[in-house]
Scaffold this motif. Structure first.
Motif: not given
Ligand SMILES: NC(=O)c1ccc[n+]([C@@H]2O[C@H](COP(=O)([O-])OP(=O)(O)OC[C@H]3O[C@@H](n4cnc5c(N)ncnc54)[C@H](O)[C@@H]3O)[C@@H](O)[C@H]2O)c1
Length: 232
Positions: A25-36, A70-71, A195-198
Motif C-alpha cells: 500500500h502506498p504511503v505518502p511522504d508526509t508519513v514518516s518511515d517510523e509512523a509507516a 494506545l492506538v 493519530v500520532d504514531l511517532e
C-alpha cells in the motif's frame, strides 16, 4: 495465510523482504518511515474500534496501555469518542495515554475499574488490550446496558467472565484477530495527523541490535515501541 512475525515465518527483520504487490500500500511522504512501520498495530486499533462500533460521543474504556491500547485510544478519539478511560498498572504508560487522548486514567495496581467508574456514566465500549484476565472481567462489569466488549488482548486460552452481567445487560462480547480492510484508513489517519504514531516510539535500533530492541520494551520502564531500521 503467511503473516510476517508469526511463527514459523521469521518476519521482516532483514535488509530486504519480498511481498506480493497486492499487499503493498502506498504511503505518502508526509508519513514518516517510523509512523509507516506502526500502521500495522494501528490497524489492530482500527479493527477493534470497528468491532466495538465506536462512534461520535461514545464512552470507551481501554484496558491495557501498551502499543495496542494506545492506538485504540487514538482511533477511538478519531472516531469521535468523548470519554476515553484507560486502565493500566504502569504509570508511565498511563501518562502517555493522557497525551494521546485519554480523558481519565485508572491505575489498576491500586484501584479497580468498577470503584473508579462507580459514579460515572458507564462506558458503552470496552476495548480490552491487556490480555489480563482480572482487568478483562472488571472491564466487562463496568459496561452499561447493550455495551460491546471487544477482546483484543491475548492472555490464557480460557477466561472467566461475569455471565450474569453479560446476560442481564445484553452485552455483546467479541474477539478480534488482527484486521481486514484497514490499510487505507490507517494511512489516512496517519497522513492527516489524526493519530500520532511517532509518540509511541521509545527506542531506535539497527538490525544487529534487534534482540536489544525486543527486550527493551520488556525491561525498560517507560518503553513502548522499539523501531528496528534494517538500513541503519
Ligand atoms: N487480537 C489481535 O489481533 C491482536 C493483535 C496484536 C496484539 N494483540 C494482543 O494485544 C495485547 C496488547 O498488545 P501490546 O503490544 O500493547 O502488549 P503490551 O504487553 O505492551 O501491553 C499490555 C498492557 O497491559 C497492561 N496490564 C497488565 N496487567 C494489567 C492489569 N491488571 N490492569 C491493567 N493493565 C494491565 C500492561 O502493563 C501493558 O501496558 C497483547 O495481549 C497482544 O498479544 C492482539
Amino acid at each position: 495465510m503467511v503473516f510476517h512475525a508469526t511463527p514459523p515465518v521469521d518476519g521482516s527483520l532483514a535488509e530486504l523482504v519480498t511481498i506480493h504487490h497486492a499487499f503493498a500500500h502506498p504511503v505518502p511522504d508526509t508519513v514518516s518511515d517510523e509512523a509507516a512501520a506502526l500502521l500495522e498495530p494501528l490497524s489492530v486499533g482500527i479493527w477493534a474500534c470497528r468491532k466495538g462500533e465506536v462512534r461520535p460521543a461514545s464512552r470507551v474504556l481501554v484496558t491495557g496501555a501498551g502499543p495496542i491500547g494506545l492506538v485504540c485510544v487514538q482511533v477511538a478519539k478519531a472516531c469521535g469518542a468523548t470519554e476515553i478511560t484507560v486502565a493500566d498498572v504502569n504509570p508511565d504508560r498511563l501518562a502517555v495515554a493522557v497525551e494521546v487522548g485519554a480523558t481519565r486514567i485508572i491505575d489498576t495496581a491500586g484501584a479497580t475499574v468498577g470503584d473508579t467508574l462507580r459514579d460515572a456514566d458507564p462506558p458503552q465500549v470496552l476495548l480490552e488490550c491487556s490480555g489480563h484476565a482480572g482487568v478483562t472481567a472488571q472491564g466487562v462489569r463496568a459496561l452499561g446496558p447493550g455495551g460491546r466488549a471487544v477482546l483484543v488482548g491475548m492472555g490464557g486460552d480460557e477466561l472467566t467472565l461475569p455471565l450474569s452481567v453479560i446476560q442481564e445487560r445484553e452485552l455483546v462480547v467479541t474477539g478480534t484477530f488482527r484486521y481486514a480492510g484497514t490499510w487505507p484508513t490507517a494511512v489516512a489517519l496517519a497522513a492527516s495527523g489524526r493519530v500520532d504514531l511517532e509518540r509511541l516510539v521509545t527506542g531506535r535500533y539497527g538490525l544487529a541490535d534487534a534482540a536489544s530492541a525486543l527486550t527493551a520494551v520488556r525491561d525498560t520502564p517507560g518503553a513502548i515501541k522499539s523501531i528496528i531500521n534494517p538500513q541503519a
